[in-house]
Design a protein around this motif. Structure first.
Motif, PDB file in Angstrom:
ATOM      1  N   VAL A 193      42.899  36.819  36.082  1.00  0.00           N
ATOM      2  CA  VAL A 193      44.176  37.529  36.023  1.00  0.00           C
ATOM      3  C   VAL A 193      44.990  37.044  34.823  1.00  0.00           C
ATOM      4  CG1 VAL A 193      46.288  38.068  37.306  1.00  0.00           C
ATOM      5  CG2 VAL A 193      44.126  37.745  38.534  1.00  0.00           C
ATOM      6  N   ASN A 209      41.659  42.134  34.995  1.00  0.00           N
ATOM      7  CA  ASN A 209      42.514  43.198  34.457  1.00  0.00           C
ATOM      8  C   ASN A 209      41.680  44.179  33.634  1.00  0.00           C
ATOM      9  OD1 ASN A 209      44.308  40.631  34.610  1.00  0.00           O
ATOM     10  ND2 ASN A 209      45.823  42.263  34.429  1.00  0.00           N
ATOM     11  N   VAL A 212      39.324  46.380  35.761  1.00  0.00           N
ATOM     12  CA  VAL A 212      40.066  47.464  36.427  1.00  0.00           C
ATOM     13  C   VAL A 212      40.523  48.496  35.406  1.00  0.00           C
ATOM     14  CG1 VAL A 212      42.098  48.026  37.807  1.00  0.00           C
ATOM     15  CG2 VAL A 212      40.774  45.965  38.331  1.00  0.00           C
ATOM     16  N   THR A 229      47.843  48.331  33.304  1.00  0.00           N
ATOM     17  CA  THR A 229      46.894  47.560  34.111  1.00  0.00           C
ATOM     18  C   THR A 229      46.592  46.223  33.454  1.00  0.00           C
ATOM     19  OG1 THR A 229      45.911  49.566  35.021  1.00  0.00           O
ATOM     20  CG2 THR A 229      44.567  47.563  35.080  1.00  0.00           C
ATOM     21  N   GLU A 232      49.259  43.578  34.230  1.00  0.00           N
ATOM     22  CA  GLU A 232      49.478  43.153  35.620  1.00  0.00           C
ATOM     23  C   GLU A 232      49.191  41.657  35.786  1.00  0.00           C
ATOM     24  OE1 GLU A 232      50.758  42.886  38.927  1.00  0.00           O
ATOM     25  OE2 GLU A 232      50.491  45.069  38.578  1.00  0.00           O
ATOM     26  N   LEU A 238      45.659  43.238  41.768  1.00  0.00           N
ATOM     27  CA  LEU A 238      44.439  43.498  41.002  1.00  0.00           C
ATOM     28  C   LEU A 238      43.198  43.468  41.881  1.00  0.00           C
ATOM     29  CD1 LEU A 238      44.910  41.596  37.630  1.00  0.00           C
ATOM     30  CD2 LEU A 238      44.516  44.046  37.922  1.00  0.00           C
ATOM     31  N   ARG A 241      42.904  46.649  43.812  1.00  0.00           N
ATOM     32  CA  ARG A 241      42.481  47.757  42.952  1.00  0.00           C
ATOM     33  C   ARG A 241      41.012  47.601  42.550  1.00  0.00           C
ATOM     34  NH1 ARG A 241      46.619  48.784  38.178  1.00  0.00           N
ATOM     35  NH2 ARG A 241      45.158  50.510  37.881  1.00  0.00           N
TER      36      ARG A 241
END
Length: 283
Positions: A193, A209, A212, A229, A232, A238, A241
């Motif tokens: 992340v 990230n 996604v 995205t 994020e 995340l 998703r």
């Protein structure tokens, strides 16, 4: 949770072993020993080739015990203008080392010519050509059309300027997806992340990230949505998703080079996204 996200192959060979590169800078001997030792662990299937600079290839070959479990699989990072040297070295270090991939830098060379040179080698190697964001904007990705050459892009480094903005990275991803050109990434992707490194102040992109965002681009998302995205920072958002996007993103986002195998895996483990793997911590 969709079962596809927990498919045994979702992260197979996703983490290329870049232990000798900064910021890790592992000694070559240690990197070779660790990479070979990992063959016998539950993490083996997640790890791609050992990435080496061209000038380390001969020394690495001398470190490999050819009586062991087969050759050391290596991807070679080739400096601009070094392709002929790399091809000769790949033959010289066999059978101790099997060079499966070449990653070609362009620097001040004509990137279109580098792509043309690379295209002649794709039956023998997996070949990536590293392009800057400026190259992408200039339409250089068009030169890949009709070839099996793959894209490499940089996502960080040792200075703040080496980290592309979310807008720049979104442009790379959406352009690659539109061209149906798979890519690998290098540098700065230490965690799943997006985060800020307290010691350097650098804001690092998250590889989750990017996964996604790539899935979103494949579903028709534009650069603005992809950039959101990429920006994020909530891991739980995340992860949710990610569980919903399936695995098609891997058709585009092949892998990334990481100087630590355990750090990125630990961050996935924290999000409970690698349940089919033995516990990462302590490996």
């Amino acid at each position: 949770m969709p079962e596809s996200i927990y498919a045994a192959d979702v992260f197979d060979e996703f983490f290329d072993d870049a232990a000798v590169f900064p910021p890790g800078r592992a000694p070559l001997e240690q990197a070779v020993v660790d990479h070979i030792a990992r063959r016998g662990t539950p993490l083996a299937r997640l790890v791609g080739p050992l990435l080496l600079p061209l000038d380390a290839l001969n020394t690495a070959a001398n470190l490999v015990d050819t009586s062991g479990e087969g050759p050391l699989r290596v991807g070679v990072v080739v400096p601009a203008g070094g392709l002929d040297t790399a091809l000769a070295a790949a033959e010289r270090v066999a059978p101790a080392i099997r060079v499966g991939g070449l990653e070609l830098k362009t620097d001040d060379l004509d990137p279109r010519q580098v792509v043309a040179d690379a295209a002649a080698l794709t039956e023998r190697f997996s070949v990536h050509v590293e392009l800057a964001v400026a190259h992408i904007r200039a339409g250089v990705l068009d030169a890949f059309t009709g070839t099996d050459v793959r894209l490499k892009a940089r996502t960080g480094g040792l200075v703040a300027e080496a980290f592309p903005s979310v807008e720049d990275l979104a442009e790379v991803i959406t352009t690659a997806v539109a061209a149906q050109r798979s890519f690998k990434l290098t540098a700065g992707l230490h965690r799943a992340v997006r985060y800020r490194d307290d010691s350097t102040g650098f804001v690092h992109h998250g590889f989750l990230n990017i996964a996604v965002a790539t899935g979103e681009a494949l579903a028709g998302g534009d650069a603005a949505a992809v950039a959101m995205t990429l920006a994020e920072t909530d891991g739980s958002v995340l992860a949710e998703r990610f569980r919903a996007i399936g695995t098609q993103w891997r058709t585009m986002f092949e892998s990334f080079g990481t100087c630590s195998i355990t750090e990125p895996l630990d961050t996935l483990d924290d999000l409970d996204l690698i349940p089919n793997i033995a516990p990462v911590h302590g490996h």
